[in-house]
Enzyme design. Structure first.
Site, PDB file in Angstrom:
ATOM      1  N   GLY A  56      -9.890  -3.830  -2.935  1.00 27.22           N
ATOM      2  CA  GLY A  56      -9.719  -5.037  -2.130  1.00 27.22           C
ATOM      3  C   GLY A  56     -10.534  -6.149  -2.732  1.00 27.22           C
ATOM      4  O   GLY A  56     -11.374  -5.902  -3.600  1.00 27.22           O
ATOM      5  N   CYS A  83     -12.318   1.962  -5.955  1.00 28.58           N
ATOM      6  CA  CYS A  83     -12.868   0.630  -6.181  1.00 28.58           C
ATOM      7  C   CYS A  83     -13.557   0.102  -4.917  1.00 28.58           C
ATOM      8  O   CYS A  83     -14.557   0.667  -4.489  1.00 28.58           O
ATOM      9  CB  CYS A  83     -11.782  -0.301  -6.706  1.00 28.58           C
ATOM     10  SG  CYS A  83     -12.488  -1.788  -7.444  1.00 28.58           S
ATOM     11  N   TYR A  84     -13.018  -0.939  -4.276  1.00 27.94           N
ATOM     12  CA  TYR A  84     -13.660  -1.426  -3.050  1.00 27.94           C
ATOM     13  C   TYR A  84     -13.810  -0.284  -2.040  1.00 27.94           C
ATOM     14  O   TYR A  84     -14.833  -0.183  -1.353  1.00 27.94           O
ATOM     15  CB  TYR A  84     -12.819  -2.555  -2.437  1.00 27.94           C
ATOM     16  CG  TYR A  84     -13.388  -3.082  -1.133  1.00 27.94           C
ATOM     17  CD1 TYR A  84     -14.471  -3.950  -1.148  1.00 27.94           C
ATOM     18  CD2 TYR A  84     -12.848  -2.708   0.092  1.00 27.94           C
ATOM     19  CE1 TYR A  84     -15.007  -4.430   0.044  1.00 27.94           C
ATOM     20  CE2 TYR A  84     -13.372  -3.176   1.286  1.00 27.94           C
ATOM     21  CZ  TYR A  84     -14.453  -4.041   1.253  1.00 27.94           C
ATOM     22  OH  TYR A  84     -14.989  -4.509   2.433  1.00 27.94           O
ATOM     23  N   HIS A 170      -9.694   2.571 -11.240  1.00 31.88           N
ATOM     24  CA  HIS A 170      -8.383   2.643 -10.580  1.00 31.88           C
ATOM     25  C   HIS A 170      -7.536   3.778 -11.170  1.00 31.88           C
ATOM     26  O   HIS A 170      -6.878   3.584 -12.191  1.00 31.88           O
ATOM     27  CB  HIS A 170      -7.638   1.318 -10.754  1.00 31.88           C
ATOM     28  CG  HIS A 170      -8.211   0.218  -9.935  1.00 31.88           C
ATOM     29  ND1 HIS A 170      -7.855   0.009  -8.619  1.00 31.88           N
ATOM     30  CD2 HIS A 170      -9.135  -0.718 -10.220  1.00 31.88           C
ATOM     31  CE1 HIS A 170      -8.529  -1.004  -8.137  1.00 31.88           C
ATOM     32  NE2 HIS A 170      -9.323  -1.477  -9.082  1.00 31.88           N
ATOM     33  N   GLU A 172      -4.796   4.835 -10.160  1.00 27.50           N
ATOM     34  CA  GLU A 172      -3.363   4.617  -9.934  1.00 27.50           C
ATOM     35  C   GLU A 172      -2.684   3.811 -11.030  1.00 27.50           C
ATOM     36  O   GLU A 172      -1.467   3.826 -11.139  1.00 27.50           O
ATOM     37  CB  GLU A 172      -3.150   3.943  -8.569  1.00 27.50           C
ATOM     38  CG  GLU A 172      -3.610   2.488  -8.456  1.00 27.50           C
ATOM     39  CD  GLU A 172      -5.110   2.318  -8.193  1.00 27.50           C
ATOM     40  OE1 GLU A 172      -5.860   3.272  -8.429  1.00 27.50           O
ATOM     41  OE2 GLU A 172      -5.520   1.233  -7.770  1.00 27.50           O
ATOM     42  N   ASP A 228      20.544  -0.027  -3.079  1.00 29.60           N
ATOM     43  CA  ASP A 228      20.109   0.409  -1.754  1.00 29.60           C
ATOM     44  C   ASP A 228      21.296   0.613  -0.808  1.00 29.60           C
ATOM     45  O   ASP A 228      21.412   1.651  -0.160  1.00 29.60           O
ATOM     46  CB  ASP A 228      19.137  -0.611  -1.136  1.00 29.60           C
ATOM     47  CG  ASP A 228      17.942  -0.852  -2.042  1.00 29.60           C
ATOM     48  OD1 ASP A 228      17.700  -0.007  -2.923  1.00 29.60           O
ATOM     49  OD2 ASP A 228      17.270  -1.886  -1.882  1.00 29.60           O
ATOM     50  N   LYS A 371      11.680   2.249  -4.422  1.00 32.14           N
ATOM     51  CA  LYS A 371      12.913   2.020  -5.189  1.00 32.14           C
ATOM     52  C   LYS A 371      13.241   3.194  -6.129  1.00 32.14           C
ATOM     53  O   LYS A 371      14.396   3.628  -6.205  1.00 32.14           O
ATOM     54  CB  LYS A 371      12.747   0.743  -6.018  1.00 32.14           C
ATOM     55  CG  LYS A 371      14.030   0.222  -6.593  1.00 32.14           C
ATOM     56  CD  LYS A 371      14.769  -0.546  -5.541  1.00 32.14           C
ATOM     57  CE  LYS A 371      16.111  -1.029  -6.009  1.00 32.14           C
ATOM     58  NZ  LYS A 371      16.708  -1.934  -5.002  1.00 32.14           N
TER      59      LYS A 371
END
Ligand code: XMP
Length: 515
Positions: A56, A83-84, A170, A172, A228, A371
């Site tokens: 954040g 992180c944050y 991070h 991710e 979609d 997606k």
């Protein structure tokens, strides 16, 4: 039904909130995003197997910063702070967080303790993505430091008996070379998940749920031919067959042959058992658009006319019980219902439809999916690859790729040029080299020469961008040879085009579409 294993991402406003959830799901564990403001009781009621705190923009020692209750760490549910989130965990549990003497940013060598469950099978020295101003100067009591860098004494900590882990970097983002392994270690080794998030069982389960819900009710779906709505339609078709009616409005602003391709899949000759209505409303749209050159006015006209056409068809069908919408998980998160970082969306393909159809309830079968998961579900359902892997295409279609007023001739010009561009991208083996690519028709006419004749004709612009989120994008460097081939084919094969330009602009400052 057995409850699905769930990891909860608590969003503190970090830019990677969706990425964390996607990575966890790629490990085979279902994951949902909630705002940090979500009450602890609500979180507890979801019975999560683990919780991940995101990064954040704040500093934990600023009293106005996003925070959570320290009780979160005493629920007996494993928590991973990123992180944050890692700083917050340390701050709330008695550690110390301070402004770092030097900001650490970018790919960084991290030395990890491979004895920790979090770092099992990770290399002792591994590249991670760092981006922080503050740092943990002292771990909270009871925590052991399990990673450091040359500049950061506490790059990761653990209190394994409590299931608490925190990493300053991070995991991710792809720049963290073994980030997926770390997240996988967290969900499997720390949280003890079994990994029950699989597309085949999701599809199977969804079909059963839809069948049970719809009973013998009638279902209506607005089909655009996009990924979609196509996947949603097929799922419904498999569940309730002819109780489903799909209405496909051809507004005459689709890419070359696209209307026929949609009909080939969903129409009577296609593999699915459903009612398919194609409305050839091209002329109606061209008439309404005649002489209109303002981009927003064009969008508005198309949106309104779309609703009108759809409404007329819906009236013919009469009352339906359910309306299908192809809402996907990022729509849910970005509309503020999920995470913290709300994005204001200006585009809606079928905006406002629910107000115009007489129905009982909305069905959103893809509401939980990202997606790439929608595409995987589409493959699972047997949809053709061309449809499943389709690029995003704007609801107002080619109208936003023709600068100025739309005419049927201009539509044909841009359709032909675009088809040539796509064909050559494929011939050069570059069909997947950009996130989105297309031809647009500029409103510029200029002097040229063809044979011995002077011409005064239009310029086509080619655009190819790479992007991960469509919020920012870069122009792709395409081979000169390809651009040369496309240029010569377009000026030779498309009447009234005498120039081809390549758009080198990124977003910002340009947008992806021309209008
Ligand atoms: P821009 O042009 O805003 O495009 O950089 C970002 C992404 O959104 C798509 N786009 C639209 N999609 N209706 C849509 O459904 C629209 O009016 C619209 N305008 C842009 C664009 O194709 C790109 O993927």
């Amino acid at each position: 039904m057995q409850q699905r294993e769930t990891i909860i991402v608590l969003d503190f406003g970090g830019q990677y909130n969706q990425l964390i959830a996607r990575r966890v799901r790629e490990c085979g564990v279902y994951c949902e995003i909630y705002s940090y403001r979500t009450p602890l009781e609500t979180i507890r009621a979801k019975n999560p197997r683990g919780i991940i705190l995101t990064g954040g923009p704040n500093s934990v020692y600023d009293p106005a910063s996003a925070t959570c209750t320290a009780d979160l760490f005493a629920m007996g549910v494993p928590v991973l702070g990123i992180c944050y989130g890692s700083q917050l965990m340390m701050h709330l549990l008695g550690g110390r967080v301070e402004r770092a003497p030097e900001r650490e940013y970018g790919k960084t060598e991290v030395y990890v303790d491979t004895e920790s469950l979090l770092f099992q099978e990770v290399n002792p020295t591994t590249i991670c993505w760092m981006s922080h101003n503050d740092y943990i100067s002292q771990a909270a009591p009871g925590f052991k430091v399990i990673a450091h860098t040359d500049h950061c004494p506490v790059a990761a900590v653990e209190a394994p008996d409590k299931g608490l882990y925190a990493v300053q970097f991070h995991p991710e983002v792809l720049h963290t070379q073994q980030g997926s392994l770390m997240l996988s270690n967290f969900v499997y080794k720390v949280c003890g998940c079994a990994g029950d998030w699989k597309m085949d069982s999701f599809v199977e389960q969804s079909i059963q749920n839809i069948r049970a819900k719809v009973g013998n009710g009638k279902v209506l779906c607005a089909l655009s031919g996009g990924v979609d709505s196509s996947v949603a339609a097929v799922m419904l078709a498999k569940a309730v067959g002819r109780q489903l009616t799909c209405v496909f409005v051809d507004h005459g602003l689709l890419r070359k042959d696209e209307g026929d391709q949609v009909e080939a899949v969903f129409g009577p000759e296609g593999p699915y058992d459903l009612n398919f209505i194609r409305v050839n409303a091209q002329q109606r749209f061209y008439d309404k658009l005649a002489g209109q050159d303002d981009p927003e006015t064009k969008r508005k006209i198309i949106g309104e006319e779309f609703i009108r056409v759809f409404e007329e068809e819906a009236k013919k069908i009469g009352r339906v019980d359910y309306l299908v919408q192809g809402t996907i998980y990022p729509d849910v998160v970005e509309s503020g219902l999920g995470g913290e970082s709300a994005v204001i969306k200006s585009h809606h393909n079928v905006g406002g439809l629910p107000d115009y159809v007489d129905f009982k309830e909305i069905i959103e079968p893809l509401r939980d999916l990202f997606k790439d998961e929608v595409r995987a579900a589409g493959r699972e359902l047997g949809l053709p690859e061309a449809l499943v892997a389709r690029q995003p295409f704007p609801g107002p279609g080619l109208a936003v790729r023709i600068i100025g007023a739309v005419t049927p001739e201009k539509v044909r010009m841009v359709q032909e040029a675009d088809a040539i561009f796509r064909e050559e991208m494929a011939n050069f083996g570059l069909a997947n080299a950009a996130s989105q690519y297309f031809a647009a028709l500029t409103n510029m006419r200029s002097v040229g020469v063809m044979g011995d004749e002077r011409t005064y004709d239009y310029a086509v612009a080619l655009r190819a961008v790479s992007t991960s989120d469509f919020m920012t994008a870069e122009s792709v460097q395409l081979p000169w040879e390809l651009l040369g081939k496309v240029t010569s084919r377009i000026v030779n094969e498309v009447p009234h085009v005498n120039r081809v330009l390549y758009d080198c602009t990124g977003k910002p400052p340009a947008t992806i579409e021309f209008e």
